[in-house]
Design a protein around this motif. Structure first.
Motif, PDB file in Angstrom:
ATOM      1  N   LEU A   4     -40.873  81.813  40.704  1.00  0.00           N
ATOM      2  CA  LEU A   4     -41.235  81.468  42.072  1.00  0.00           C
ATOM      3  C   LEU A   4     -42.270  82.407  42.665  1.00  0.00           C
ATOM      4  O   LEU A   4     -42.870  82.108  43.693  1.00  0.00           O
ATOM      5  CB  LEU A   4     -39.981  81.459  42.957  1.00  0.00           C
ATOM      6  CG  LEU A   4     -38.932  80.383  42.622  1.00  0.00           C
ATOM      7  CD1 LEU A   4     -37.716  80.547  43.508  1.00  0.00           C
ATOM      8  CD2 LEU A   4     -39.531  78.996  42.773  1.00  0.00           C
ATOM      9  N   GLN A   5     -42.493  83.549  42.011  1.00  0.00           N
ATOM     10  CA  GLN A   5     -43.502  84.482  42.509  1.00  0.00           C
ATOM     11  C   GLN A   5     -44.887  83.997  42.090  1.00  0.00           C
ATOM     12  O   GLN A   5     -45.160  83.857  40.890  1.00  0.00           O
ATOM     13  CB  GLN A   5     -43.250  85.890  41.964  1.00  0.00           C
ATOM     14  CG  GLN A   5     -41.930  86.487  42.430  1.00  0.00           C
ATOM     15  CD  GLN A   5     -41.950  88.001  42.385  1.00  0.00           C
ATOM     16  OE1 GLN A   5     -42.998  88.623  42.509  1.00  0.00           O
ATOM     17  NE2 GLN A   5     -40.784  88.588  42.229  1.00  0.00           N
ATOM     18  N   PRO A   6     -45.776  83.726  43.043  1.00  0.00           N
ATOM     19  CA  PRO A   6     -47.069  83.106  42.706  1.00  0.00           C
ATOM     20  C   PRO A   6     -47.941  83.953  41.783  1.00  0.00           C
ATOM     21  O   PRO A   6     -48.763  83.406  41.053  1.00  0.00           O
ATOM     22  CB  PRO A   6     -47.741  82.925  44.083  1.00  0.00           C
ATOM     23  CG  PRO A   6     -47.033  83.874  44.998  1.00  0.00           C
ATOM     24  CD  PRO A   6     -45.630  83.975  44.489  1.00  0.00           C
ATOM     25  N   LYS A   7     -47.758  85.267  41.792  1.00  0.00           N
ATOM     26  CA  LYS A   7     -48.604  86.130  40.973  1.00  0.00           C
ATOM     27  C   LYS A   7     -47.990  86.443  39.615  1.00  0.00           C
ATOM     28  O   LYS A   7     -48.588  87.146  38.816  1.00  0.00           O
ATOM     29  CB  LYS A   7     -48.904  87.438  41.724  1.00  0.00           C
ATOM     30  CG  LYS A   7     -49.752  87.242  42.968  1.00  0.00           C
ATOM     31  CD  LYS A   7     -50.086  88.567  43.623  1.00  0.00           C
ATOM     32  CE  LYS A   7     -50.957  88.360  44.862  1.00  0.00           C
ATOM     33  NZ  LYS A   7     -51.286  89.649  45.526  1.00  0.00           N
ATOM     34  N   PHE A   8     -46.802  85.920  39.354  1.00  0.00           N
ATOM     35  CA  PHE A   8     -46.148  86.231  38.082  1.00  0.00           C
ATOM     36  C   PHE A   8     -46.768  85.382  36.975  1.00  0.00           C
ATOM     37  O   PHE A   8     -46.825  84.157  37.079  1.00  0.00           O
ATOM     38  CB  PHE A   8     -44.647  85.957  38.171  1.00  0.00           C
ATOM     39  CG  PHE A   8     -43.875  86.574  37.043  1.00  0.00           C
ATOM     40  CD1 PHE A   8     -43.415  87.864  37.146  1.00  0.00           C
ATOM     41  CD2 PHE A   8     -43.647  85.864  35.878  1.00  0.00           C
ATOM     42  CE1 PHE A   8     -42.710  88.447  36.106  1.00  0.00           C
ATOM     43  CE2 PHE A   8     -42.956  86.438  34.835  1.00  0.00           C
ATOM     44  CZ  PHE A   8     -42.478  87.730  34.957  1.00  0.00           C
ATOM     45  N   PRO A   9     -47.239  85.992  35.865  1.00  0.00           N
ATOM     46  CA  PRO A   9     -47.927  85.227  34.810  1.00  0.00           C
ATOM     47  C   PRO A   9     -46.945  84.434  33.954  1.00  0.00           C
ATOM     48  O   PRO A   9     -46.035  85.016  33.354  1.00  0.00           O
ATOM     49  CB  PRO A   9     -48.620  86.326  33.978  1.00  0.00           C
ATOM     50  CG  PRO A   9     -47.817  87.562  34.227  1.00  0.00           C
ATOM     51  CD  PRO A   9     -47.244  87.443  35.607  1.00  0.00           C
ATOM     52  N   ILE A  10     -47.125  83.126  33.891  1.00  0.00           N
ATOM     53  CA  ILE A  10     -46.217  82.284  33.105  1.00  0.00           C
ATOM     54  C   ILE A  10     -46.496  82.420  31.607  1.00  0.00           C
ATOM     55  O   ILE A  10     -45.743  81.895  30.786  1.00  0.00           O
ATOM     56  CB  ILE A  10     -46.315  80.802  33.522  1.00  0.00           C
ATOM     57  CG1 ILE A  10     -47.732  80.265  33.328  1.00  0.00           C
ATOM     58  CG2 ILE A  10     -45.837  80.610  34.945  1.00  0.00           C
ATOM     59  CD1 ILE A  10     -47.851  78.778  33.601  1.00  0.00           C
ATOM     60  N   THR A  11     -47.570  83.121  31.228  1.00  0.00           N
ATOM     61  CA  THR A  11     -47.860  83.364  29.811  1.00  0.00           C
ATOM     62  C   THR A  11     -47.152  84.616  29.298  1.00  0.00           C
ATOM     63  O   THR A  11     -47.357  85.015  28.153  1.00  0.00           O
ATOM     64  CB  THR A  11     -49.373  83.516  29.595  1.00  0.00           C
ATOM     65  OG1 THR A  11     -49.882  84.528  30.485  1.00  0.00           O
ATOM     66  CG2 THR A  11     -50.093  82.212  29.862  1.00  0.00           C
ATOM     67  N   THR A  12     -46.320  85.238  30.129  1.00  0.00           N
ATOM     68  CA  THR A  12     -45.541  86.389  29.697  1.00  0.00           C
ATOM     69  C   THR A  12     -44.664  86.015  28.506  1.00  0.00           C
ATOM     70  O   THR A  12     -44.048  84.955  28.486  1.00  0.00           O
ATOM     71  CB  THR A  12     -44.653  86.888  30.852  1.00  0.00           C
ATOM     72  OG1 THR A  12     -45.475  87.248  31.947  1.00  0.00           O
ATOM     73  CG2 THR A  12     -43.823  88.087  30.429  1.00  0.00           C
ATOM     74  N   ARG A  13     -44.604  86.903  27.511  1.00  0.00           N
ATOM     75  CA  ARG A  13     -43.802  86.635  26.317  1.00  0.00           C
ATOM     76  C   ARG A  13     -42.325  86.827  26.618  1.00  0.00           C
ATOM     77  O   ARG A  13     -41.935  87.844  27.200  1.00  0.00           O
ATOM     78  CB  ARG A  13     -44.209  87.562  25.169  1.00  0.00           C
ATOM     79  CG  ARG A  13     -45.361  87.043  24.332  1.00  0.00           C
ATOM     80  CD  ARG A  13     -46.649  87.084  25.074  1.00  0.00           C
ATOM     81  NE  ARG A  13     -47.717  86.422  24.322  1.00  0.00           N
ATOM     82  CZ  ARG A  13     -48.902  86.174  24.825  1.00  0.00           C
ATOM     83  NH1 ARG A  13     -49.180  86.503  26.071  1.00  0.00           N
ATOM     84  NH2 ARG A  13     -49.825  85.591  24.109  1.00  0.00           N
TER      85      ARG A  13
END
Length: 366
Positions: free
Chosen positions: A125-134
């Motif tokens: 839900l955090q807009p700056k959190f990268p969804i490509t995180t492993r």
């Protein structure tokens, strides 16, 4: 003429002074930004001893006055990451930044109880959190990784995953992939298993999950490669086949094999009948002296050995009732909309008749 020279000299000096001042100010501002921010590199999540609560851990690098960095570790029990993040902010002089997170490591107990999705929901839900995180799982408490040090936990582990992604040409074990497979009808999520060995981090096979998001089984490294070959329409891979597996005169190894996959659904009732075909080409990494003997490696040897390996992996996934390959998506596309029941697919998958065919092209055939 002299006045013009003086004028241009003065103008040039003025421009140089302005540029130098701008560079100094920019450098100071950059240093100030680095000194004021803590870029979170790894987030660990473990199951807490209280319901609806998790044990969150973070690690980030702190810049020391001598220009070197040291790792900072923090941990806190909270109902979600937002609550833990607010606590971390109150405990450090840094403004913690989540936009550079490389790794999320979850503990075994959390994964086995199906709490991965609830635990990472708030992160998404955090807009700056990268969804490509492993995203990786650990057969223990994930916060043990906080003891390893920033270089081992973060950068080296991240570079290992990037290397694998570049080699296999697929997006490996990311938050985006995990959540997509969890939501997708007819597919189940998977994640790599990370290990601690001699104070370093490495990968060891993969964890497969069911539709409820629970870790239900483990694939070995070779089985993981087979699963990824079936999962990806095109896949670059390493293949090793023992001498006994395909009745070949010697062990078979290929460093840079290329596999292309097709899945055909023949029937959907009473049980699904599926054929998966892999078109593989590659160069054998075996000495020429062995290949030039009377008993050369034939393409049929490779095909038989690979079919045996992949079929064993399929049967193992059927026993787990976990479908990270996504066979269910192909079956669903062959059925009428009202016929498909996502809740029934695990049992249908277990009973399905799935046949593997490998067609191999030996590139350095003698």
């Amino acid at each position: 003429m002299n006045q013009n020279r003086l004028y241009f000299r003065f103008l040039l000096t003025f421009v140089v002074v302005i540029i130098c001042t701008s560079l100094l100010l920019t450098s100071c501002q950059t240093k100030r930004i680095i000194n004021m921010n803590g870029f979170i590199q790894t987030v660990t999540i473990d199951k807490s001893d209280k319901p609806n609560e998790y044990f969150f851990g973070i690690t980030f690098a702190e810049l020391k006055p001598d220009g070197n960095t040291k790792a900072v570790y923090m941990a806190y029990r909270a109902s979600n990451f937002e609550e833990a993040y607010d606590h971390f902010l109150m405990q450090t002089r840094f403004t913690l930044v989540v936009g550079q997170v490389r790794n999320i490591i979850v503990g075994k107990a959390l994964a086995e109880e199906g709490l991965v999705i609830p635990a990472i929901n708030n992160l998404l839900l955090q807009p700056k959190f990268p969804i490509t995180t492993r995203l990786m799982v650990y057969e223990g408490e994930a916060r043990d990784f906080l003891k390893l040090g920033e270089d081992v936990t973060d950068f080296n582990l991240y570079r290992l995953l990037i290397k694998l992604q570049g080699f296999y040409k697929v997006s490996i074990s990311t938050i985006f992939n995990f959540v997509r497979d969890y939501i997708e009808n007819g597919a189940d999520p998977y994640s790599f298993i990370v290990k601690i060995k001699s104070k370093s981090a490495s990968l060891s096979g993969s964890a497969v999950f069911n539709k409820q998001g629970k870790w239900v089984g483990t694939l070995s490294e070779q089985e993981t490669i087979c699963m990824l070959m079936m999962r990806s329409p095109k896949f670059n891979t390493f293949i090793h086949l023992d001498k006994e597996e395909g009745n070949a005169p010697i062990p078979i190894t290929m460093q840079n094999a290329v596999s292309k996959r097709t899945i055909t659904v023949l029937e959907t009732k009473p049980v699904p009948k599926i054929i998966i075909t892999l078109h593989v080409k590659g160069t054998l990494d075996t000495t020429l002296s062995e290949l030039t003997s009377d008993q050369q490696v034939q393409e049929s040897h490779v095909e038989q050995a690979m079919e045996k390996q992949i079929t064993k992996t399929i049967r193992k996934l059927q026993d787990f009732q976990s479908d990270p390959v996504g066979f269910g998506m192909f079956v669903r596309n062959k059925m009428a909309f009202e016929e498909w029941d996502d809740a029934k697919w695990p049992e249908m998958f277990k009973q399905a008749e799935i046949q593997c065919k490998v067609k191999f092209n030996l590139e350095n055939k003698i």
